[in-house]
Design a protein around this motif. Sequence first.
Motif, PDB file in Angstrom:
ATOM      1  N   PHE A  24      -7.931   3.938   7.309  1.00  0.00           N
ATOM      2  CA  PHE A  24      -7.619   5.337   7.816  1.00  0.00           C
ATOM      3  C   PHE A  24      -8.544   6.151   8.288  1.00  0.00           C
ATOM      4  N   GLU A  25      -9.362   5.919   7.537  1.00  0.00           N
ATOM      5  CA  GLU A  25     -10.807   7.147   6.950  1.00  0.00           C
ATOM      6  C   GLU A  25     -10.899   6.518   8.349  1.00  0.00           C
ATOM      7  N   VAL A  69       0.828  -0.829  -0.402  1.00  0.00           N
ATOM      8  CA  VAL A  69      -0.183   0.251   0.034  1.00  0.00           C
ATOM      9  C   VAL A  69       0.876   0.903   0.427  1.00  0.00           C
ATOM     10  N   LYS A  85      -4.318  11.655   1.676  1.00  0.00           N
ATOM     11  CA  LYS A  85      -5.095  11.719   2.815  1.00  0.00           C
ATOM     12  C   LYS A  85      -5.274  10.574   1.415  1.00  0.00           C
ATOM     13  N   LYS A  86      -4.323   9.834   1.103  1.00  0.00           N
ATOM     14  CA  LYS A  86      -4.546   8.786  -0.227  1.00  0.00           C
ATOM     15  C   LYS A  86      -3.873   7.743  -0.466  1.00  0.00           C
ATOM     16  N   LEU A  87      -4.333   6.538  -0.057  1.00  0.00           N
ATOM     17  CA  LEU A  87      -3.311   5.594  -0.177  1.00  0.00           C
ATOM     18  C   LEU A  87      -3.703   4.770  -1.397  1.00  0.00           C
ATOM     19  N   GLU A  88      -3.071   3.689  -2.495  1.00  0.00           N
ATOM     20  CA  GLU A  88      -3.636   3.292  -3.414  1.00  0.00           C
ATOM     21  C   GLU A  88      -2.658   1.163  -2.614  1.00  0.00           C
ATOM     22  N   TRP A 114      -0.580  10.446   6.981  1.00  0.00           N
ATOM     23  CA  TRP A 114      -1.786  10.530   5.586  1.00  0.00           C
ATOM     24  C   TRP A 114      -2.057  11.780   5.270  1.00  0.00           C
ATOM     25  N   MET A 128       1.717   5.778  -0.596  1.00  0.00           N
ATOM     26  CA  MET A 128       0.743   7.345  -0.158  1.00  0.00           C
ATOM     27  C   MET A 128       0.860   7.397  -1.421  1.00  0.00           C
ATOM     28  N   LYS A 153      -6.696  -4.209   0.899  1.00  0.00           N
ATOM     29  CA  LYS A 153      -7.911  -3.044   0.187  1.00  0.00           C
ATOM     30  C   LYS A 153      -7.968  -2.792   1.694  1.00  0.00           C
ATOM     31  N   LYS A 154      -8.088  -2.864   2.741  1.00  0.00           N
ATOM     32  CA  LYS A 154      -9.084  -2.074   3.482  1.00  0.00           C
ATOM     33  C   LYS A 154      -8.270  -1.111   3.988  1.00  0.00           C
ATOM     34  N   GLN A 177      -6.884   2.198   2.848  1.00  0.00           N
ATOM     35  CA  GLN A 177      -7.550   2.871   3.643  1.00  0.00           C
ATOM     36  C   GLN A 177      -8.663   3.475   4.021  1.00  0.00           C
TER      37      GLN A 177
END
Length: 341
Positions: free
Chosen positions: A322-323, A4, A10-13, A44, A6, A316-317, A319
């Motif tokens: 973090f939210e 994963v 506030k965006k991770l992929e 983040w 940065m 996959k979870k 991101q």
Amino acid sequence: MKCVEMVGVKKLEVAKTEDPKLVGDDVVIEVSRGGICGSDIHYWDQGQPKGLVMGHEFSGVVLHTGNRKDLKIGDRVTALPISPCNECYACKSGNPQYCRKTWDKAVGLSLASSGAFAEKLVAKSDMVIKLPDSVSDEEGAMIEPAAVGLHGVNLADIQIGDKVLIVGGGIIGLVSAMFAKLNGASYVAVSETNPKRGKKAVEYQVADEWLDATDKKFVENAVSKTCGGFDKVVECCGAAPAVQSALLTVKPGGRVVLVGVSMAPIQFLSVVAVMSEIDVQGAIGYTKEEFETCINLVAQKKIDILKFLSKTVGLKKVQASFEELTSPKCNSIKILVDPKK
């Protein structure tokens, strides 16, 4: 390997990257679990540095032993994520956490060393520690935040009978409260803006009471409960209002330990500390001895850190996790990542 990364504010992929490159005598570890930390959330929030693979709390299995004669492939391990020089005053005094080079190649905290939000990572060989069979993968990944809490409490020098305030009810705050109790504090309170986390501090039996940090009479109430202020305050947020509340609720001549980290300048009334001769102590990381102490305490079942574990998610979870952790209504304390899930 999968990881994963940065990619922005506030965006991770989820991405694919090359397997970590072995450098010198380092140890290659296949990640079993990685923890999401408050400092990860700071990165983040800023979205920098791009390309960073976070995750400095972890457990895993040895794939390459480096120069460690006492390790073998398949050993379960964790590690201090830092990269101290082993030559400066800090290192030679047993305090590698404030070595000037300790964060240059820190695992999951630098572009030079990818972290546990990936299938594999490389750790400095002398920082790698075997996990006893009685310590689970989940517990192994939670040793790092436990050691942060232990270090802060040790610096607070909590004595039997002390009244202690922990500012912040995240994982660091809760383990700090736990260690304050173990050190003999007669009364431990946790202040929180989130009622769900505050109530958990009492539910987990690490605090006698939680205090609502949003209450306009918070300082007045806190001081009245302790007949003039807390003996020791451990601040675990890093935000300006949290630091200010720590200074206002400690008794004259008391001690405030700043464990929380702010990535930006903060303002507070230093006159409060001056006029009451408050001892303000910074705290960063932990010593290797404290890290090993936490492993031993978990192995001997003298502390229970699994009660702070809320869930385990796959890459996959991350991101979404973090939210969740930054939501004012968050009910989770510690979220772990399983790269294979």
